[in-house]
Design a protein around this motif. Structure first.
Motif, PDB file in Angstrom:
ATOM      1  N   GLU A 165      -2.011  17.186  -3.879  1.00  0.00           N
ATOM      2  CA  GLU A 165      -1.154  16.093  -4.299  1.00  0.00           C
ATOM      3  C   GLU A 165      -0.912  15.124  -3.152  1.00  0.00           C
ATOM      4  N   ARG A 166      -0.811  15.658  -1.948  1.00  0.00           N
ATOM      5  CA  ARG A 166      -0.624  14.782  -0.796  1.00  0.00           C
ATOM      6  C   ARG A 166      -1.896  13.998  -0.498  1.00  0.00           C
TER       7      ARG A 166
ATOM      8  N   ASP B   3       3.688  22.424   5.835  1.00  0.00           N
ATOM      9  CA  ASP B   3       5.071  22.844   6.066  1.00  0.00           C
ATOM     10  C   ASP B   3       5.902  22.873   4.785  1.00  0.00           C
ATOM     11  N   ASP B   4       5.249  22.705   3.644  1.00  0.00           N
ATOM     12  CA  ASP B   4       5.996  22.725   2.393  1.00  0.00           C
ATOM     13  C   ASP B   4       5.066  23.200   1.282  1.00  0.00           C
TER      14      ASP B   4
ATOM     15  N   ALA C   2       0.809  -1.224   0.000  1.00  0.00           N
ATOM     16  CA  ALA C   2       0.000   0.000   0.000  1.00  0.00           C
ATOM     17  C   ALA C   2       0.837   1.265   0.000  1.00  0.00           C
ATOM     18  N   VAL C   3       2.044   1.207   0.553  1.00  0.00           N
ATOM     19  CA  VAL C   3       2.866   2.417   0.618  1.00  0.00           C
ATOM     20  C   VAL C   3       3.645   2.683  -0.667  1.00  0.00           C
TER      21      VAL C   3
ATOM     22  N   GLY D  80       7.896  14.432  -3.559  1.00  0.00           N
ATOM     23  CA  GLY D  80       8.749  14.919  -2.484  1.00  0.00           C
ATOM     24  C   GLY D  80       9.000  13.927  -1.378  1.00  0.00           C
ATOM     25  N   ARG D  81       8.538  12.695  -1.535  1.00  0.00           N
ATOM     26  CA  ARG D  81       8.707  11.668  -0.498  1.00  0.00           C
ATOM     27  C   ARG D  81       8.199  12.149   0.849  1.00  0.00           C
TER      28      ARG D  81
END
Length: 206
Positions: free
Chosen positions: A126-127, A118-119, A50-51, A57-58
């Protein structure tokens, strides 16, 4: 441009084991998922697959919570009580539905989207999409090990009080509740979109 090859022909070719596995995925209703559920080692194997999702950006913008055993009923009781807070006039059937939400499948994995701001270089969307990919990959991994699974949300996935109950942070949300167990019936195929009808070739304006 070469004509599209038939999706059915590709799926039936001798070298299409991976595609066949993708094509064979079916959602099994939570009520049709029974014991036995995955062992701890089987769950870890599922999560290892799953990961393996796209992750700009990891950032690893997801984490997992497992809900099994008596914890399922405890969460269901709390969700039912929260539902009554929100809707005091809810009928008994609605309350019972909330109480039983997490008690059918032997295991429920909460996929938590981690969206810490934080980015700014990596958009939140996207996250969130990466977390959604993890949900789908977990469905595939569960079926790959012989289990049935379904991806559900419902109002508890979006309720701040339920988020607090699950220990979510201020910048986290529920991407999905993945219910996993042994299917008690063979889920039928359903109509799927025709990919050829969905595809258009983009041609630059003259």
């Amino acid at each position: 441009m070469e004509p599209l090859t038939s999706v059915t022909a590709i799926a039936n070719s001798p070298s299409s084991t991976a595609l066949s596995a993708l094509d064979a995925r079916r959602s099994v209703p939570a009520r049709k998922l029974a014991e036995p559920g995955p062992t701890a080692s089987e769950l870890q194997r599922m999560l290892a697959s799953a990961v393996r999702v796209p992750d700009h950006g990891r950032r690893v913008p997801f984490r997992f919570l497992s809900i099994a055993g008596d914890a399922r009923a405890t969460l269901g009781d709390a969700v039912a009580a929260r539902g009554l807070e929100l809707h005091p006039d809810a009928d008994e059937a609605a309350v019972d539905k909330d109480r039983a939400r997490f008690s059918h499948a032997p295991l429920v994995v909460v996929v938590v989207a981690v969206l810490d701001p934080d980015d700014d270089a990596i958009p939140e969307q996207e996250r969130l999409l990466s977390a959604g990919c993890a949900c789908f990959a977990l469905l595939q991994a569960a079926q790959g090990l012989g289990f049935g699974a379904t991806w559900l949300t419902g109002w508890p996935a979006y309720d701040p009080a339920v988020h607090a109950l699950l220990g979510l942070g201020a910048h986290e949300c529920v991407a999905g509740f993945i219910h996993i167990g042994t299917p008690t019936f063979e889920p039928p195929e359903r109509a799927r979109p025709d990919p050829a009808a969905l595809l258009r070739e983009w041609v630059p304006a003259a």
